[in-house]
Design a protein around this motif. Sequence first.
Motif, PDB file in Angstrom:
ATOM      1  N   LEU A   1       8.527  -5.616  -8.777  1.00 10.55           N
ATOM      2  CA  LEU A   1       7.813  -6.524  -7.883  1.00 10.55           C
ATOM      3  C   LEU A   1       6.551  -7.104  -8.519  1.00 10.55           C
ATOM      4  CD1 LEU A   1       8.062  -4.443  -4.562  1.00 10.55           C
ATOM      5  CD2 LEU A   1       9.292  -6.555  -5.077  1.00 10.55           C
ATOM      6  N   GLN A   2       6.192  -6.555  -9.687  1.00 16.35           N
ATOM      7  CA  GLN A   2       4.981  -7.005 -10.395  1.00 16.35           C
ATOM      8  C   GLN A   2       3.736  -6.899  -9.506  1.00 16.35           C
ATOM      9  OE1 GLN A   2       4.730  -8.536 -13.979  1.00 16.35           O
ATOM     10  NE2 GLN A   2       6.176  -6.862 -13.722  1.00 16.35           N
ATOM     11  N   LEU A   3       3.563  -5.718  -8.883  1.00 16.19           N
ATOM     12  CA  LEU A   3       2.392  -5.481  -8.044  1.00 16.19           C
ATOM     13  C   LEU A   3       1.208  -5.112  -8.930  1.00 16.19           C
ATOM     14  CD1 LEU A   3       3.743  -3.428  -4.982  1.00 16.19           C
ATOM     15  CD2 LEU A   3       3.351  -5.880  -5.177  1.00 16.19           C
ATOM     16  N   LYS A   4       0.362  -6.075  -9.188  1.00 20.18           N
ATOM     17  CA  LYS A   4      -0.800  -5.841 -10.053  1.00 20.18           C
ATOM     18  C   LYS A   4      -1.725  -4.783  -9.470  1.00 20.18           C
ATOM     19  CE  LYS A   4       0.256  -9.127 -13.030  1.00 20.18           C
ATOM     20  NZ  LYS A   4       0.621  -8.819 -14.425  1.00 20.18           N
ATOM     21  N   ARG A   5      -1.752  -4.696  -8.131  1.00 17.09           N
ATOM     22  CA  ARG A   5      -2.613  -3.705  -7.484  1.00 17.09           C
ATOM     23  C   ARG A   5      -2.190  -2.278  -7.798  1.00 17.09           C
ATOM     24  NH1 ARG A   5      -1.709  -4.068  -1.894  1.00 17.09           N
ATOM     25  NH2 ARG A   5      -3.557  -2.756  -1.601  1.00 17.09           N
TER      26      ARG A   5
ATOM     27  N   ASP B   1       0.833  -1.210   0.000  1.00 21.13           N
ATOM     28  CA  ASP B   1       0.000   0.000   0.000  1.00 21.13           C
ATOM     29  C   ASP B   1       0.864   1.256   0.000  1.00 21.13           C
ATOM     30  OD1 ASP B   1      -2.247  -1.586   0.062  1.00 21.13           O
ATOM     31  OD2 ASP B   1      -2.500  -1.452   2.251  1.00 21.13           O
ATOM     32  N   ARG B   2       1.934   1.218   0.791  1.00 16.75           N
ATOM     33  CA  ARG B   2       2.789   2.414   0.882  1.00 16.75           C
ATOM     34  C   ARG B   2       3.526   2.668  -0.421  1.00 16.75           C
ATOM     35  NH1 ARG B   2       2.609   7.233   2.112  1.00 16.75           N
ATOM     36  NH2 ARG B   2       4.639   8.220   2.490  1.00 16.75           N
ATOM     37  N   LEU B   3       3.972   1.621  -1.086  1.00 18.78           N
ATOM     38  CA  LEU B   3       4.642   1.789  -2.380  1.00 18.78           C
ATOM     39  C   LEU B   3       3.687   2.408  -3.395  1.00 18.78           C
ATOM     40  CD1 LEU B   3       6.733  -1.499  -2.763  1.00 18.78           C
ATOM     41  CD2 LEU B   3       7.620   0.828  -2.590  1.00 18.78           C
TER      42      LEU B   3
ATOM     43  N   GLU C   1       1.116   4.332  -2.700  1.00 20.06           N
ATOM     44  CA  GLU C   1       0.932   5.724  -2.295  1.00 20.06           C
ATOM     45  C   GLU C   1       2.082   6.603  -2.774  1.00 20.06           C
ATOM     46  OE1 GLU C   1       0.573   5.633   1.907  1.00 20.06           O
ATOM     47  OE2 GLU C   1      -1.416   4.699   1.911  1.00 20.06           O
ATOM     48  N   MET C   2       3.288   6.044  -2.778  1.00 20.17           N
ATOM     49  CA  MET C   2       4.457   6.838  -3.154  1.00 20.17           C
ATOM     50  C   MET C   2       4.518   7.124  -4.649  1.00 20.17           C
ATOM     51  SD  MET C   2       7.310   5.281  -0.516  1.00 20.17           S
ATOM     52  CE  MET C   2       8.541   6.576  -0.735  1.00 20.17           C
ATOM     53  N   LEU C   3       3.624   6.513  -5.424  1.00 18.94           N
ATOM     54  CA  LEU C   3       3.523   6.850  -6.856  1.00 18.94           C
ATOM     55  C   LEU C   3       2.986   8.256  -7.047  1.00 18.94           C
ATOM     56  CD1 LEU C   3       2.144   3.461  -8.214  1.00 18.94           C
ATOM     57  CD2 LEU C   3       4.419   4.421  -8.630  1.00 18.94           C
ATOM     58  N   SER C   4       2.427   8.834  -5.995  1.00 21.47           N
ATOM     59  CA  SER C   4       1.936  10.215  -6.061  1.00 21.47           C
ATOM     60  C   SER C   4       2.762  11.141  -5.176  1.00 21.47           C
ATOM     61  CB  SER C   4       0.455  10.264  -5.649  1.00 21.47           C
ATOM     62  OG  SER C   4       0.280   9.747  -4.344  1.00 21.47           O
ATOM     63  N   HIS C   5       3.990  10.754  -4.892  1.00 21.62           N
ATOM     64  CA  HIS C   5       4.880  11.550  -4.043  1.00 21.62           C
ATOM     65  C   HIS C   5       5.166  12.902  -4.683  1.00 21.62           C
ATOM     66  CE1 HIS C   5       8.416  12.581  -1.592  1.00 21.62           C
ATOM     67  NE2 HIS C   5       7.965  11.677  -0.726  1.00 21.62           N
ATOM     68  N   ALA C   6       5.478  13.890  -3.855  1.00 24.61           N
ATOM     69  CA  ALA C   6       5.730  15.243  -4.351  1.00 24.61           C
ATOM     70  C   ALA C   6       7.009  15.339  -5.177  1.00 24.61           C
ATOM     71  CB  ALA C   6       5.790  16.221  -3.178  1.00 24.61           C
ATOM     72  N   ARG C   7       7.953  14.434  -4.954  1.00 19.14           N
ATOM     73  CA  ARG C   7       9.228  14.479  -5.675  1.00 19.14           C
ATOM     74  C   ARG C   7       9.215  13.548  -6.877  1.00 19.14           C
ATOM     75  NH1 ARG C   7      13.690  13.466  -1.186  1.00 19.14           N
ATOM     76  NH2 ARG C   7      14.582  12.385  -3.001  1.00 19.14           N
ATOM     77  N   CYS C   8       9.687  14.072  -7.991  1.00 16.92           N
ATOM     78  CA  CYS C   8       9.703  13.292  -9.235  1.00 16.92           C
ATOM     79  C   CYS C   8      10.586  12.055  -9.114  1.00 16.92           C
ATOM     80  CB  CYS C   8      10.192  14.175 -10.387  1.00 16.92           C
ATOM     81  SG  CYS C   8      10.329  13.321 -11.969  1.00 16.92           S
ATOM     82  N   ASP C   9      11.771  12.204  -8.495  1.00 10.29           N
ATOM     83  CA  ASP C   9      12.667  11.047  -8.415  1.00 10.29           C
ATOM     84  C   ASP C   9      12.070   9.934  -7.564  1.00 10.29           C
ATOM     85  OD1 ASP C   9      12.976  12.758  -6.168  1.00 10.29           O
ATOM     86  OD2 ASP C   9      14.869  11.803  -5.661  1.00 10.29           O
ATOM     87  N   VAL C  10      11.313  10.298  -6.526  1.00 12.88           N
ATOM     88  CA  VAL C  10      10.678   9.285  -5.682  1.00 12.88           C
ATOM     89  C   VAL C  10       9.558   8.593  -6.448  1.00 12.88           C
ATOM     90  CG1 VAL C  10       9.403   8.859  -3.549  1.00 12.88           C
ATOM     91  CG2 VAL C  10      11.290  10.507  -3.563  1.00 12.88           C
ATOM     92  N   ARG C  11       8.748   9.376  -7.161  1.00 13.37           N
ATOM     93  CA  ARG C  11       7.677   8.780  -7.968  1.00 13.37           C
ATOM     94  C   ARG C  11       8.247   7.810  -8.998  1.00 13.37           C
ATOM     95  NH1 ARG C  11       6.198  14.140  -8.333  1.00 13.37           N
ATOM     96  NH2 ARG C  11       6.698  14.220 -10.565  1.00 13.37           N
ATOM     97  N   SER C  12       9.321   8.234  -9.652  1.00  4.96           N
ATOM     98  CA  SER C  12       9.936   7.406 -10.692  1.00  4.96           C
ATOM     99  C   SER C  12      10.499   6.117 -10.108  1.00  4.96           C
ATOM    100  CB  SER C  12      11.047   8.191 -11.392  1.00  4.96           C
ATOM    101  OG  SER C  12      10.527   9.338 -12.028  1.00  4.96           O
ATOM    102  N   ASP C  13      11.186   6.233  -8.979  1.00  8.23           N
ATOM    103  CA  ASP C  13      11.750   5.044  -8.342  1.00  8.23           C
ATOM    104  C   ASP C  13      10.652   4.128  -7.821  1.00  8.23           C
ATOM    105  OD1 ASP C  13      14.265   5.926  -8.900  1.00  8.23           O
ATOM    106  OD2 ASP C  13      14.700   6.674  -6.880  1.00  8.23           O
ATOM    107  N   ALA C  14       9.562   4.716  -7.332  1.00  8.41           N
ATOM    108  CA  ALA C  14       8.437   3.912  -6.861  1.00  8.41           C
ATOM    109  C   ALA C  14       7.827   3.134  -8.024  1.00  8.41           C
ATOM    110  CB  ALA C  14       7.383   4.800  -6.208  1.00  8.41           C
ATOM    111  N   ALA C  15       7.720   3.784  -9.182  1.00  5.38           N
ATOM    112  CA  ALA C  15       7.181   3.112 -10.371  1.00  5.38           C
ATOM    113  C   ALA C  15       8.078   1.937 -10.765  1.00  5.38           C
ATOM    114  CB  ALA C  15       7.063   4.110 -11.515  1.00  5.38           C
ATOM    115  N   SER C  16       9.375   2.158 -10.762  1.00  4.76           N
ATOM    116  CA  SER C  16      10.312   1.088 -11.103  1.00  4.76           C
ATOM    117  C   SER C  16      10.229  -0.057 -10.095  1.00  4.76           C
ATOM    118  CB  SER C  16      11.743   1.631 -11.146  1.00  4.76           C
ATOM    119  OG  SER C  16      11.869   2.643 -12.124  1.00  4.76           O
ATOM    120  N   THR C  17      10.055   0.295  -8.803  1.00  4.56           N
ATOM    121  CA  THR C  17       9.998  -0.719  -7.755  1.00  4.56           C
ATOM    122  C   THR C  17       8.758  -1.600  -7.882  1.00  4.56           C
ATOM    123  OG1 THR C  17      11.218   0.710  -6.228  1.00  4.56           O
ATOM    124  CG2 THR C  17       9.975  -1.104  -5.258  1.00  4.56           C
ATOM    125  N   VAL C  18       7.580  -0.972  -8.062  1.00  5.77           N
ATOM    126  CA  VAL C  18       6.357  -1.781  -8.196  1.00  5.77           C
ATOM    127  C   VAL C  18       6.385  -2.590  -9.486  1.00  5.77           C
ATOM    128  CG1 VAL C  18       4.991  -0.225  -6.765  1.00  5.77           C
ATOM    129  CG2 VAL C  18       5.018   0.096  -9.253  1.00  5.77           C
ATOM    130  N   GLY C  19       7.079  -2.064 -10.491  1.00  5.23           N
ATOM    131  CA  GLY C  19       7.223  -2.809 -11.740  1.00  5.23           C
ATOM    132  C   GLY C  19       8.062  -4.058 -11.543  1.00  5.23           C
TER     133      GLY C  19
END
Length: 456
Positions: free
Chosen positions: A408-412, A384-386, A388-406
């Motif tokens: 991990l293959q989080l379908k949710r 859930d927290r990962l 949520e971090m897809l909408s983080h205020a910082r671009c680098d955090v959003r980008s890294d979060a996208a790569s991380t969930v990718g």
Amino acid sequence: MVRSCDCTIDGGAYTARALKTANLAIVFTDIKGFTERTSRQTLEENQRLLQVHEALLAPLFKAFGGRIVKSIGDAYLVTFESPTQAVLSGIAIQDRLWHHNRTVEVSEQIHVRVAINVGEVRLDGNDIFGEPVNIAARVEGIAEAGEVYFTEAVYLAMNKAEVPSKEVGAYELKGIPGKIRVFHVPRAPYRVEAPAPSAIAETPGSESMPPFGNLALSRVSEASSPGAQVDLSVLGQRAAAGAAVISQRAAAGATVLGQQAAELGRQARTVGGSLFSRGMATLPPQVQKHRALVGVGAAVVLAGVAMLAFSGDETVRAIKAVERAPEEERTALAKDVRTLIMKEEDSGRRNFLLGRLTEATGKPDDALKVYATAVKAGSRAAEDRLIEMLSHARCDVRSDAASTVGRLQLKRAVSALEDLKSDGGPDDGVRTGLFGISKCDSKVAAESALKGFKER
């Protein structure tokens, strides 16, 4: 003493540089667990530790006639002309640290190893070289914290009437031919007048007195040169100053925690007020009669219940206290909270909480890695927290979060990734990296993560 020469030919001219050697006792010391300790401390805390360490050890080396050749981090290399004085300095150090450690918290205590050898070494400027140095270093590797280990060469050369000793055993040391017999100074009390090991009576683990009974420490003034006597109280002044700084920092941390608790209490009062009214109705009639008397206490209890209900468990509240603390205080507070988190047995929850703590100290990019570990351990909260971090205020955090969930293959996370791909963030396009040659684009990161889902 000149033993040989280092001869070279320079442009046809033959030159000779004398090599100087000396027969010296070599002492190595270092702090037990220093590397692990530094990984858990701030640079400021590491520096303070080394300052206290130096304040405790350096005067004792000098008091017994030692010359500090060099110090690297927590390690000292010191030479003595007298093997007996070298061993006495090691004994004095261990007793001095025993006194120091009784006055500070366990986390601030210093435990060192002392290893001593004697032999002919090569002098090169202020440095020394040779096999005796290597042997001393190897013996340090097998020495225990709080002990004074020395080789047979030292045992044979020292004044046994002044230093009690007992053989530890014979060791094969890496890079050293043959076995080296190693001795140590046994713990007090012992019969100092009897030099033979058989005359020594040990009481291991005694905590009522210094490990070596102040045998050498009591002689510090005697060992010092005229006009440079060392008082034991003086030895501790700089160390005490370091400990005072530590205590002040701890007090400041406690103040901040108190402020955060007060703030939580203030926020809970609104909820607690309504809970109080309802809660009083459920109290036994005999208690309700004393409503005016118990009102304050009941309000406090119900406010505490409300705080528990709305703030989560003890660890989560502690993490929030770190998050709300002034930036300069967060690292110190986080250390205690981390200790609390490590008691959590469930790996998924433990790593989720460590991720939250990492975020609280202002490191969301590092927290992503911890959350990923938590997800692999089955933490739904970390998933859930990962997301949520897809909408983080910082671009680098959003980008890294996208790569991380990718990865991990989080379908949710698909829906949130599609939103990110469509909307991005206000700081997309900001230049990053060395010299600003790269641009951050969380839309592209989201698109790449979604593409990875489809390909699999």
